[in-house]
Design a protein around this motif. Structure first.
Motif, PDB file in Angstrom:
ATOM      1  N   ILE A  39       0.828  -1.205   0.000  1.00 38.03           N
ATOM      2  CA  ILE A  39       0.000   0.000   0.000  1.00 38.03           C
ATOM      3  C   ILE A  39       0.865   1.258   0.000  1.00 38.03           C
ATOM      4  N   HIS A  40       1.851   1.295   0.877  1.00 36.22           N
ATOM      5  CA  HIS A  40       2.725   2.467   0.925  1.00 36.22           C
ATOM      6  C   HIS A  40       4.124   2.062   1.401  1.00 36.22           C
ATOM      7  N   LEU A  41       5.069   2.871   1.019  1.00 32.54           N
ATOM      8  CA  LEU A  41       6.462   2.649   1.407  1.00 32.54           C
ATOM      9  C   LEU A  41       6.678   3.211   2.807  1.00 32.54           C
ATOM     10  N   ASN A  42       7.311   2.430   3.663  1.00 30.34           N
ATOM     11  CA  ASN A  42       7.670   2.969   4.973  1.00 30.34           C
ATOM     12  C   ASN A  42       9.184   2.871   5.151  1.00 30.34           C
ATOM     13  N   ILE A  43       9.663   3.402   6.229  1.00 31.17           N
ATOM     14  CA  ILE A  43      11.104   3.486   6.470  1.00 31.17           C
ATOM     15  C   ILE A  43      11.739   2.101   6.562  1.00 31.17           C
ATOM     16  N   PHE A  44      11.016   1.117   7.082  1.00 34.63           N
ATOM     17  CA  PHE A  44      11.570  -0.223   7.243  1.00 34.63           C
ATOM     18  C   PHE A  44      11.770  -0.900   5.887  1.00 34.63           C
ATOM     19  N   ILE A  45      10.819  -0.715   4.993  1.00 37.53           N
ATOM     20  CA  ILE A  45      10.966  -1.275   3.648  1.00 37.53           C
ATOM     21  C   ILE A  45      12.084  -0.554   2.904  1.00 37.53           C
ATOM     22  N   LEU A  46      12.109   0.765   2.969  1.00 36.00           N
ATOM     23  CA  LEU A  46      13.157   1.528   2.293  1.00 36.00           C
ATOM     24  C   LEU A  46      14.536   1.101   2.780  1.00 36.00           C
ATOM     25  N   ASN A  47      14.690   0.939   4.072  1.00 35.76           N
ATOM     26  CA  ASN A  47      15.986   0.529   4.627  1.00 35.76           C
ATOM     27  C   ASN A  47      16.391  -0.880   4.205  1.00 35.76           C
ATOM     28  N   SER A  48      15.427  -1.720   3.873  1.00 40.35           N
ATOM     29  CA  SER A  48      15.748  -3.100   3.511  1.00 40.35           C
ATOM     30  C   SER A  48      16.086  -3.273   2.034  1.00 40.35           C
ATOM     31  N   LEU A  49      15.813  -2.270   1.208  1.00 35.63           N
ATOM     32  CA  LEU A  49      16.073  -2.401  -0.222  1.00 35.63           C
ATOM     33  C   LEU A  49      17.569  -2.262  -0.494  1.00 35.63           C
ATOM     34  N   PRO A  50      18.130  -3.215  -1.212  1.00 41.97           N
ATOM     35  CA  PRO A  50      19.577  -3.181  -1.453  1.00 41.97           C
ATOM     36  C   PRO A  50      19.967  -2.205  -2.562  1.00 41.97           C
ATOM     37  N   PHE A  51      21.130  -1.638  -2.417  1.00 49.99           N
ATOM     38  CA  PHE A  51      21.733  -0.799  -3.444  1.00 49.99           C
ATOM     39  C   PHE A  51      22.989  -1.503  -3.926  1.00 49.99           C
ATOM     40  N   PRO A  52      23.276  -1.404  -5.211  1.00 42.17           N
ATOM     41  CA  PRO A  52      24.505  -2.032  -5.698  1.00 42.17           C
ATOM     42  C   PRO A  52      25.725  -1.364  -5.093  1.00 42.17           C
ATOM     43  N   LEU A  53      26.730  -2.153  -4.834  1.00 40.27           N
ATOM     44  CA  LEU A  53      27.980  -1.617  -4.306  1.00 40.27           C
ATOM     45  C   LEU A  53      28.896  -1.275  -5.474  1.00 40.27           C
ATOM     46  N   ALA A  54      29.486  -0.121  -5.393  1.00 42.89           N
ATOM     47  CA  ALA A  54      30.442   0.295  -6.417  1.00 42.89           C
ATOM     48  C   ALA A  54      31.476   1.173  -5.735  1.00 42.89           C
ATOM     49  N   SER A  55      32.720   0.905  -6.006  1.00 40.16           N
ATOM     50  CA  SER A  55      33.782   1.700  -5.393  1.00 40.16           C
ATOM     51  C   SER A  55      33.742   3.119  -5.933  1.00 40.16           C
ATOM     52  N   ALA A  56      34.328   4.024  -5.194  1.00 38.80           N
ATOM     53  CA  ALA A  56      34.314   5.436  -5.577  1.00 38.80           C
ATOM     54  C   ALA A  56      34.947   5.673  -6.934  1.00 38.80           C
ATOM     55  N   ASP A  57      35.918   4.854  -7.303  1.00 41.81           N
ATOM     56  CA  ASP A  57      36.593   5.044  -8.583  1.00 41.81           C
ATOM     57  C   ASP A  57      36.044   4.135  -9.683  1.00 41.81           C
ATOM     58  N   SER A  58      34.885   3.539  -9.458  1.00 40.68           N
ATOM     59  CA  SER A  58      34.286   2.644 -10.437  1.00 40.68           C
ATOM     60  C   SER A  58      33.858   3.421 -11.682  1.00 40.68           C
TER      61      SER A  58
END
Length: 148
Positions: A39-58
């Protein structure tokens, strides 16, 4: 807040905002979020969504940042943000360039997430019911294959 989550970068820069914007605007991220949000996005769902890891010089992270800045910063209102991020703005002048940048962003996010072609196929097949995804999928796959 639980019902109106937002992202606050304590240590990030404008280029990090561009990276987040690129990832969160991509079909793979949207697809994953839709599998958790009813129904709606909450802070717990947002915090659980993964982001790809990439080094600063990628190189791939840098390309994502540049593309996101070019898409988001469409005119002079974004000049300060672009200058602070060191990224180009306002250089996409046609709908064709815009669509190609979007497809490239999706391919880069998929690549950084470690997805393969079968994964991408499933995401597109199940993203919307009844949509004609083949032209977009083919364009994204062309970019994806160029990254390998």
């Amino acid at each position: 807040v639980n019902n109106a989550p937002y992202i606050f970068l304590q240590n990030g820069e404008e280029s990090d905002e561009a990276f987040l914007l690129a990832v969160m605007s991509s079909i793979p991220f949207d697809w994953l979020a839709r599998h958790h949000v009813e129904i709606h996005l909450n802070i717990f769902i947002l915090n659980s969504l993964p982001f790809p890891l990439a080094s600063a010089d990628s190189q791939h992270k840098s390309e994502l940042q540049i593309l996101a800045a070019r898409l988001a910063a469409i005119d002079d209102r974004y000049s300060d943000w672009s200058k602070k991020s060191g990224l180009e703005f306002g250089s996409i002048n046609s709908e064709e360039q815009k669509q190609d940048a979007i497809y490239r962003i999706e391919a880069l996010v998929e690549y950084l997430c470690g997805l393969d072609e079968d994964d991408i196929q499933v995401i597109f097949e199940t993203f919307h019911q009844g949509w004609d995804y083949m032209p977009r999928l083919e364009a994204v796959m062309t970019h994806f294959r160029s990254l390998q």
